[in-house]
Design a protein around this motif. Structure first.
Motif, short mmCIF file in Angstrom:
data_model
loop_
_atom_site.label_atom_id
_atom_site.label_comp_id
_atom_site.label_asym_id
_atom_site.label_seq_id
_atom_site.Cartn_x
_atom_site.Cartn_y
_atom_site.Cartn_z
N ILE A 138 0.82 -1.21 0.00
CA ILE A 138 0.00 0.00 0.00
C ILE A 138 0.86 1.26 0.00
CG2 ILE A 138 -1.65 1.34 1.38
CD1 ILE A 138 -2.98 -0.99 0.08
N LEU A 139 1.97 1.23 0.71
CA LEU A 139 2.75 2.44 0.97
C LEU A 139 3.96 2.62 0.07
CD1 LEU A 139 2.72 2.24 4.88
CD2 LEU A 139 1.16 3.54 3.42
N SER A 140 4.25 1.66 -0.81
CA SER A 140 5.51 1.70 -1.54
C SER A 140 5.44 2.37 -2.91
CB SER A 140 6.06 0.28 -1.72
OG SER A 140 5.15 -0.51 -2.47
N ASP A 141 4.24 2.60 -3.43
CA ASP A 141 4.09 3.17 -4.77
C ASP A 141 4.29 4.68 -4.73
OD1 ASP A 141 3.37 3.96 -7.33
OD2 ASP A 141 1.67 2.60 -7.46
N LYS A 142 5.36 5.16 -5.33
CA LYS A 142 5.68 6.59 -5.32
C LYS A 142 4.64 7.41 -6.06
CE LYS A 142 10.68 5.84 -4.98
NZ LYS A 142 12.00 6.05 -5.64
N ASN A 143 4.01 6.83 -7.07
CA ASN A 143 3.00 7.56 -7.82
C ASN A 143 1.79 7.93 -6.95
OD1 ASN A 143 4.34 7.58 -10.29
ND2 ASN A 143 3.53 5.57 -10.88
N VAL A 144 1.51 7.11 -5.95
CA VAL A 144 0.40 7.39 -5.05
C VAL A 144 0.64 8.70 -4.30
CG1 VAL A 144 -0.81 6.61 -2.97
CG2 VAL A 144 -0.29 4.99 -4.80
N TYR A 145 1.88 8.91 -3.86
CA TYR A 145 2.20 10.14 -3.13
C TYR A 145 2.16 11.36 -4.05
CZ TYR A 145 3.66 6.91 0.51
OH TYR A 145 3.66 5.92 1.46
N LEU A 146 2.55 11.16 -5.30
CA LEU A 146 2.48 12.25 -6.27
C LEU A 146 1.04 12.67 -6.52
CD1 LEU A 146 3.70 14.13 -8.40
CD2 LEU A 146 3.69 12.20 -10.01
N VAL A 147 0.16 11.69 -6.74
CA VAL A 147 -1.25 11.98 -6.97
C VAL A 147 -1.88 12.60 -5.73
CG1 VAL A 147 -3.50 10.99 -7.54
CG2 VAL A 147 -1.44 10.15 -8.68
N THR A 148 -1.50 12.09 -4.56
CA THR A 148 -2.03 12.64 -3.30
C THR A 148 -1.64 14.10 -3.12
OG1 THR A 148 -2.01 10.46 -2.23
CG2 THR A 148 -2.01 12.39 -0.79
N ALA A 149 -0.39 14.42 -3.46
CA ALA A 149 0.06 15.82 -3.37
C ALA A 149 -0.74 16.71 -4.31
CB ALA A 149 1.55 15.91 -3.69
N LEU A 150 -1.01 16.22 -5.51
CA LEU A 150 -1.83 16.98 -6.46
C LEU A 150 -3.24 17.17 -5.93
CD1 LEU A 150 -0.76 15.33 -9.85
CD2 LEU A 150 -0.27 17.68 -9.12
N ARG A 151 -3.81 16.07 -5.42
CA ARG A 151 -5.21 16.08 -4.96
C ARG A 151 -5.41 16.95 -3.73
NH1 ARG A 151 -9.42 15.93 -7.16
NH2 ARG A 151 -9.43 17.89 -6.04
N LEU A 152 -4.49 16.91 -2.78
CA LEU A 152 -4.69 17.58 -1.49
C LEU A 152 -4.07 18.97 -1.40
CD1 LEU A 152 -4.12 14.67 1.07
CD2 LEU A 152 -6.28 15.50 0.11
N ALA A 153 -3.06 19.26 -2.20
CA ALA A 153 -2.34 20.52 -2.03
C ALA A 153 -2.27 21.36 -3.30
CB ALA A 153 -0.94 20.26 -1.50
N VAL A 154 -1.70 20.81 -4.36
CA VAL A 154 -1.43 21.60 -5.56
C VAL A 154 -2.73 22.09 -6.20
CG1 VAL A 154 -0.41 21.60 -7.86
CG2 VAL A 154 0.73 20.39 -5.98
N ILE A 155 -3.65 21.17 -6.50
CA ILE A 155 -4.91 21.55 -7.15
C ILE A 155 -5.74 22.49 -6.29
CG2 ILE A 155 -7.12 20.67 -8.00
CD1 ILE A 155 -5.62 18.24 -9.06
N PRO A 156 -5.98 22.19 -5.00
CA PRO A 156 -6.77 23.13 -4.18
C PRO A 156 -6.16 24.53 -4.11
CG PRO A 156 -6.60 21.02 -3.09
CD PRO A 156 -5.68 20.95 -4.26
N CYS A 157 -4.84 24.61 -3.93
CA CYS A 157 -4.20 25.92 -3.81
C CYS A 157 -4.32 26.72 -5.11
CB CYS A 157 -2.74 25.76 -3.43
SG CYS A 157 -2.49 25.20 -1.72
N LEU A 158 -4.11 26.06 -6.25
CA LEU A 158 -4.22 26.76 -7.53
C LEU A 158 -5.64 27.22 -7.80
CD1 LEU A 158 -1.92 24.56 -9.84
CD2 LEU A 158 -1.44 26.85 -8.92
#
Length: 315
Positions: free
Chosen positions: A226-246
């Motif tokens: 569950i925790l080893s896929d780096k793409n999951v963290y990238l998508v999570t950063a987009l979903r929770l931080a980058v997209i909302p802030c923009l």
């Protein structure tokens, strides 16, 4: 500002508790493995369509559309932009994996407003706020229950045009269409109250059962899976931080009203939607990637959602 943070934080903790309940029930073998299929079918074929039908039956009226047209318009434009953005993002991350690309398109386009956004709105603003939030999400719902669900069904991206159309004509989309028609034509006002109360009771099961089901599915995988896929963290950063802030910065720049800003914040700041777990589980597909996205984004949103909301309301 701190009061706002802790109020939202408390609501987010409820989401994690329900996920944990599902996780523990699976690990302790308190429910059989077949429960995953049964629960997912109940969610996709009964609970979610009932919630969808009741929402459009009661909220989709000409009067509401006229009075809060700006909410409907902004929500519709927002989801359209997110859908368009999801294609290059999914292609960049998933490459040629059409199944994973469909999950990514859904995650980018549709945050978890059902299990996270809606309870927050009710806690902060009551039923009037929920009514406004539902109207903001009217266009979002149309897109989610048609195009969105189609992204999560088997063999998406490898179907003919007519096969894709049959995917779009799923129970949630049909519930939306018939509920909207009955609402706009005024037929809904003539229905007995037992219809509305029955639909409401069945529909309220969606959030609780979906969260428990998601936790149940997550327990099938080892933590390192569950925790080893780096793409999951990238998508999570987009979903929770980058997209909302923009998005919120853009609305601030356009001098959007406080109501529009609040509704947008409580929509766009939510974590990945649970359907990326529920629908793959219902069709016996590998739900590990979706489970990773939901678990990690939901856990981190306990901190990010209160912070973003507190900053927006304080500004």
């Amino acid at each position: 500002m701190l009061d706002t943070f802790w109020n939202v934080f408390g609501q987010m903790m409820v989401v994690l508790v329900l996920l944990l309940i599902g996780y523990v029930f699976n690990r302790k073998k308190w429910m059989p493995k077949e429960a995953e299929i049964v629960l997912s079918k109940l969610v996709t074929l009964l609970f979610l369509p009932s919630l969808t039908f009741n929402t459009f039956l009661t909220r989709c009226t000409m009067e509401n559309l006229r009075q809060y047209s700006s909410l409907v318009l902004y929500g519709s434009v927002l989801v359209l932009v997110m859908m368009l953005l999801s294609y290059p993002v999914a292609k960049l991350i998933a490459g040629g994996d059409s199944y994973k690309a469909g999950i990514l398109r859904y995650c980018i386009s549709f945050p978890n407003t059902g299990a996270v956004g809606t309870p927050l709105v009710i806690a902060l603003f009551g039923t009037m706020g929920l009514f406004q939030f539902n109207l903001f999400n009217l266009g979002v719902g149309i897109a989610c229950y048609s195009w969105g669900i189609a992204q999560l069904l088997p063999s998406h991206g490898k179907k003919t045009f007519w096969q894709s159309m049959r995917s779009i004509l799923n129970p949630n989309f049909l519930a939306m269409v018939f509920g909207g028609i009955l609402g706009i034509t005024g037929v809904a006002a003539k229905l007995p109250t037992v219809v509305f109360s029955g639909l409401e009771r069945v529909g309220t099961c969606y959030t609780i059962v979906s969260l428990i089901l998601t936790g149940f599915v997550i327990a099938d995988y080892r933590p390192q899976e569950i925790l080893s896929d780096k793409n999951v963290y990238l998508v999570t950063a987009l979903r929770l931080a980058v997209i909302p802030c923009l998005v919120l910065a853009g609305m601030k720049f356009m001098h959007a009203s406080a109501l529009l800003l609040t509704m947008t914040c409580l929509h766009i700041a939510c974590p990945c939607g649970m359907n990326v777990v529920v629908f793959p589980a219902a069709y016996r597909m590998d739900s590990r990637f979706g489970a990773s996205l939901v678990l990690i984004s939901s856990a981190l949103s306990v901190i990010t959602v209160p912070i973003i909301y507190a900053l927006v309301t304080a500004a």
